[in-house]
Design a protein around this motif. Structure first.
Motif, PDB file in Angstrom:
ATOM      1  N   GLY A 114       0.791  -1.229   0.000  1.00 39.13           N
ATOM      2  CA  GLY A 114       0.000   0.000   0.000  1.00 39.13           C
ATOM      3  C   GLY A 114       0.821   1.277   0.000  1.00 39.13           C
ATOM      4  N   MET A 115       2.123   1.167   0.150  1.00 42.60           N
ATOM      5  CA  MET A 115       3.000   2.335   0.117  1.00 42.60           C
ATOM      6  C   MET A 115       2.983   2.921  -1.295  1.00 42.60           C
ATOM      7  N   ILE A 116       2.916   4.236  -1.375  1.00 42.40           N
ATOM      8  CA  ILE A 116       3.034   4.930  -2.650  1.00 42.40           C
ATOM      9  C   ILE A 116       4.429   5.536  -2.704  1.00 42.40           C
ATOM     10  N   ILE A 117       5.137   5.301  -3.809  1.00 42.49           N
ATOM     11  CA  ILE A 117       6.484   5.829  -3.970  1.00 42.49           C
ATOM     12  C   ILE A 117       6.479   6.735  -5.202  1.00 42.49           C
ATOM     13  N   LEU A 118       6.869   7.974  -4.991  1.00 43.03           N
ATOM     14  CA  LEU A 118       6.967   8.942  -6.077  1.00 43.03           C
ATOM     15  C   LEU A 118       8.421   9.018  -6.516  1.00 43.03           C
ATOM     16  N   HIS A 119       8.689   8.576  -7.742  1.00 44.73           N
ATOM     17  CA  HIS A 119      10.044   8.593  -8.289  1.00 44.73           C
ATOM     18  C   HIS A 119      10.211   9.893  -9.079  1.00 44.73           C
ATOM     19  N   LEU A 120      11.204  10.672  -8.693  1.00 51.51           N
ATOM     20  CA  LEU A 120      11.464  11.966  -9.320  1.00 51.51           C
ATOM     21  C   LEU A 120      12.735  11.884 -10.159  1.00 51.51           C
ATOM     22  N   ILE A 121      12.831  12.756 -11.142  1.00 52.00           N
ATOM     23  CA  ILE A 121      14.072  12.860 -11.909  1.00 52.00           C
ATOM     24  C   ILE A 121      14.587  14.286 -11.796  1.00 52.00           C
ATOM     25  N   ASP A 122      15.894  14.409 -11.848  1.00 51.53           N
ATOM     26  CA  ASP A 122      16.570  15.702 -11.765  1.00 51.53           C
ATOM     27  C   ASP A 122      16.712  16.243 -13.178  1.00 51.53           C
ATOM     28  N   GLY A 123      15.808  17.129 -13.567  1.00 53.85           N
ATOM     29  CA  GLY A 123      15.773  17.642 -14.930  1.00 53.85           C
ATOM     30  C   GLY A 123      16.992  18.445 -15.343  1.00 53.85           C
ATOM     31  N   CYS A 124      17.664  19.081 -14.397  1.00 55.18           N
ATOM     32  CA  CYS A 124      18.807  19.922 -14.756  1.00 55.18           C
ATOM     33  C   CYS A 124      20.140  19.226 -14.496  1.00 55.18           C
ATOM     34  N   HIS A 137       8.605   8.170  -0.342  1.00 56.04           N
ATOM     35  CA  HIS A 137       7.679   7.116   0.071  1.00 56.04           C
ATOM     36  C   HIS A 137       6.588   7.747   0.935  1.00 56.04           C
ATOM     37  N   LEU A 138       5.337   7.560   0.505  1.00 57.73           N
ATOM     38  CA  LEU A 138       4.203   8.111   1.233  1.00 57.73           C
ATOM     39  C   LEU A 138       3.499   6.992   1.997  1.00 57.73           C
ATOM     40  N   GLY A 139       3.305   7.213   3.301  1.00 55.98           N
ATOM     41  CA  GLY A 139       2.612   6.245   4.132  1.00 55.98           C
ATOM     42  C   GLY A 139       1.118   6.231   3.870  1.00 55.98           C
ATOM     43  N   ALA A 140       0.413   5.426   4.622  1.00 57.00           N
ATOM     44  CA  ALA A 140      -1.027   5.232   4.429  1.00 57.00           C
ATOM     45  C   ALA A 140      -1.813   6.536   4.521  1.00 57.00           C
ATOM     46  N   GLY A 141      -1.389   7.456   5.369  1.00 56.22           N
ATOM     47  CA  GLY A 141      -2.086   8.728   5.516  1.00 56.22           C
ATOM     48  C   GLY A 141      -1.670   9.779   4.501  1.00 56.22           C
TER      49      GLY A 141
END
Length: 151
Positions: A114-124, A137-141
């Motif tokens: 149930g963990m949501i993970i937002l993968h970011l990239i370094d554009g510059c 990593h975003l928890g349940a709340g």
């Protein structure tokens, strides 16, 4: 669509398919997640939803939909979390603003737990070496649980 790997038609996210990669020898590697590309505010974002069975995926879809719905605020929360995690002290407002424009969301991953993970990239390319990217990593709340660097 195959019986072995049926697609999932979600009314909000669209058609999700079992992820595959064609190898150089033309064989196909089937991954343990479903996915698709969505467009949010003109940006293409990959969805990765961990699971091999449609029922496993269905259980994660409400959380993925909620994440997509709140993506504008979550992008800023994620970039602020990255800067804060790697700063030697309280970051300046301009540092947070710069990171918000430099770090782009590339992938939303929903883990089986149930963990949501937002993968970011370094554009510059100024914040992380090539081949490395921050993940929030975003928890349940929906709160930031952890910030990592992946490769």
């Amino acid at each position: 669509m195959s019986d072995e790997h049926p697609t999932i038609d979600d009314p909000e996210l669209g058609i999700l398919t079992r992820a595959t990669t064609e190898l150089t020898d033309e064989s196909v590697l089937t991954h343990d997640w479903y996915g698709r590309t969505i467009v949010v505010d003109g940006d293409e974002i990959e969805l990765m939803i961990e699971g091999t069975d449609p029922s496993e995926i269905a259980a994660l879809l409400p959380r993925v939909r909620e994440t997509v719905t709140h993506l504008v605020s979550l992008r800023r929360i994620a970039s602020d979390a990255v800067v804060t995690a790697f700063s030697n002290g309280e970051p300046e407002p301009h540092e947070l603003d710069e990171a918000a424009s430099d770090l782009s969301l590339e992938t939303i991953e929903a883990a089986a737990d149930g963990m949501i993970i937002l993968h970011l990239i370094d554009g510059c390319g100024d914040h992380f070496p090539e081949g490395y990217w921050p993940a929030v990593h975003l928890g349940a709340g929906g709160d930031v649980d952890q910030v990592t660097v992946e490769s």
